[in-house]
Design a protein around this motif. Sequence first.
Motif, short mmCIF file in Angstrom:
data_model
loop_
_atom_site.label_atom_id
_atom_site.label_comp_id
_atom_site.label_asym_id
_atom_site.label_seq_id
_atom_site.Cartn_x
_atom_site.Cartn_y
_atom_site.Cartn_z
N ILE A 134 0.84 -1.21 0.00
CA ILE A 134 0.00 0.00 0.00
C ILE A 134 0.87 1.25 0.00
CG2 ILE A 134 -1.62 1.35 1.39
CD1 ILE A 134 -2.92 -1.32 2.21
N ILE A 135 1.96 1.20 0.75
CA ILE A 135 2.88 2.35 0.78
C ILE A 135 3.60 2.47 -0.55
CG2 ILE A 135 4.95 3.27 1.90
CD1 ILE A 135 3.88 1.92 4.50
N ALA A 136 4.03 1.33 -1.11
CA ALA A 136 4.73 1.34 -2.41
C ALA A 136 3.84 1.93 -3.49
CB ALA A 136 5.15 -0.07 -2.79
N ASP A 137 2.55 1.67 -3.42
CA ASP A 137 1.62 2.12 -4.46
C ASP A 137 1.14 3.56 -4.26
OD1 ASP A 137 1.76 -0.29 -5.84
OD2 ASP A 137 0.13 -1.18 -4.68
N GLY A 138 1.73 4.26 -3.32
CA GLY A 138 1.34 5.65 -3.07
C GLY A 138 2.23 6.63 -3.82
N PRO A 139 2.76 7.63 -3.12
CA PRO A 139 3.57 8.66 -3.77
C PRO A 139 4.81 8.13 -4.50
CG PRO A 139 2.90 9.39 -1.59
CD PRO A 139 2.48 7.95 -1.71
N LEU A 140 5.37 7.02 -4.03
CA LEU A 140 6.53 6.45 -4.73
C LEU A 140 6.14 6.02 -6.15
CD1 LEU A 140 9.43 5.46 -4.89
CD2 LEU A 140 8.72 3.38 -3.68
N THR A 141 5.00 5.38 -6.27
CA THR A 141 4.52 5.00 -7.60
C THR A 141 4.28 6.24 -8.46
OG1 THR A 141 3.56 2.92 -6.88
CG2 THR A 141 2.59 3.91 -8.82
N ASP A 142 3.75 7.29 -7.87
CA ASP A 142 3.52 8.53 -8.62
C ASP A 142 4.83 9.09 -9.17
OD1 ASP A 142 0.82 8.34 -8.03
OD2 ASP A 142 0.92 9.76 -6.36
N VAL A 143 5.89 9.09 -8.36
CA VAL A 143 7.18 9.60 -8.82
C VAL A 143 7.72 8.72 -9.95
CG1 VAL A 143 9.58 10.04 -8.18
CG2 VAL A 143 7.76 10.69 -6.62
N LEU A 144 7.61 7.41 -9.79
CA LEU A 144 8.09 6.50 -10.84
C LEU A 144 7.32 6.72 -12.14
CD1 LEU A 144 8.67 3.31 -8.70
CD2 LEU A 144 10.41 4.53 -10.03
N ARG A 145 6.04 6.95 -12.03
CA ARG A 145 5.25 7.20 -13.25
C ARG A 145 5.61 8.54 -13.89
NH1 ARG A 145 0.30 4.17 -11.10
NH2 ARG A 145 0.68 2.16 -12.11
N ARG A 146 5.84 9.54 -13.07
CA ARG A 146 6.26 10.84 -13.62
C ARG A 146 7.60 10.71 -14.34
NH1 ARG A 146 2.74 12.97 -10.12
NH2 ARG A 146 3.79 12.87 -8.13
N LEU A 147 8.50 9.93 -13.76
CA LEU A 147 9.78 9.71 -14.42
C LEU A 147 9.61 9.00 -15.77
CD1 LEU A 147 12.04 8.88 -11.38
CD2 LEU A 147 12.65 10.44 -13.24
N ALA A 148 8.69 8.06 -15.83
CA ALA A 148 8.44 7.36 -17.09
C ALA A 148 7.90 8.33 -18.14
CB ALA A 148 7.46 6.20 -16.88
N VAL A 149 7.03 9.24 -17.74
CA VAL A 149 6.41 10.16 -18.69
C VAL A 149 7.33 11.34 -19.01
CG1 VAL A 149 4.51 11.81 -19.00
CG2 VAL A 149 4.05 9.56 -18.04
N PHE A 150 7.91 11.96 -17.99
CA PHE A 150 8.66 13.20 -18.19
C PHE A 150 10.17 13.01 -18.32
CE2 PHE A 150 4.90 14.61 -15.69
CZ PHE A 150 4.32 15.39 -16.66
N GLY A 151 10.68 11.87 -17.84
CA GLY A 151 12.13 11.67 -17.85
C GLY A 151 12.82 12.75 -17.06
N LEU A 152 14.03 13.08 -17.45
CA LEU A 152 14.78 14.13 -16.77
C LEU A 152 14.64 15.48 -17.47
CD1 LEU A 152 18.18 12.43 -15.84
CD2 LEU A 152 16.15 12.76 -14.43
N THR A 153 13.82 15.52 -18.51
CA THR A 153 13.75 16.75 -19.32
C THR A 153 12.38 17.42 -19.35
OG1 THR A 153 13.25 15.50 -21.31
CG2 THR A 153 15.59 15.93 -20.85
N LEU A 154 11.38 16.81 -18.76
CA LEU A 154 9.98 17.27 -18.78
C LEU A 154 9.33 17.17 -20.16
CD1 LEU A 154 9.72 20.36 -16.41
CD2 LEU A 154 9.21 17.99 -15.92
N VAL A 155 9.99 17.72 -21.18
CA VAL A 155 9.44 17.70 -22.53
C VAL A 155 10.54 17.35 -23.53
CG1 VAL A 155 7.64 19.41 -22.05
CG2 VAL A 155 9.86 20.17 -22.88
N ARG A 156 10.13 16.84 -24.66
CA ARG A 156 11.06 16.61 -25.76
C ARG A 156 10.96 17.79 -26.72
NH1 ARG A 156 10.56 10.29 -27.27
NH2 ARG A 156 10.87 9.52 -25.17
N LEU A 157 12.09 18.14 -27.30
CA LEU A 157 12.06 19.21 -28.31
C LEU A 157 11.49 18.64 -29.59
CD1 LEU A 157 15.37 21.21 -27.99
CD2 LEU A 157 13.10 21.81 -27.20
#
Length: 178
Positions: free
Chosen positions: A155-178
Amino acid sequence: EFDRTLTGVTGHGLPLDAVPIRFGSWIGGDRDGNPNVTPDVTRRACLMTRLAAATMYARELDTLGSELSMARADGHLRAMVGESHEPYRTLLRDVQRRLDVTRVWLSEQLARPVPEDGVGTPTPPPPADVYQTAAELIAPLELCYRSLKATGNGIIADGPLTDVLRRLAVFGLTLVRL
């Protein structure tokens, strides 16, 4: 929210590395004849989005570190942090330190003066602790995620940690691609 809705409707959620949407930007990338978009403008735009992303992740990991105070961890996490009484916080402190190094380096690069010709000089290589890829930042967070799941803290793993991992998958280290 998308994961919760998908789980509610289909019974199956998104994988942690799912990328249901990608973001892009023309800022700094409109180099098809626009004389105002120089290589240095492109470089600065890329550095600015990386700094924004690193700042966002640093803020999220600071909050996450305050929430992950549990002492139980699997052997893989223990191998990284030793016998720490707060293994998740110990690992996240190192991640946070690297994000701080990354942010300082990016800020220094943005503060470099632009020559009169507007072209600039190549960006010097970053220090070893600067995050270069999203995978470098994802790895310790996935280690925390797997350890939490393995120790009965799903339950803890599926909280904010999962959100951060998903944001990393979507945004990477650059937020947007040129």
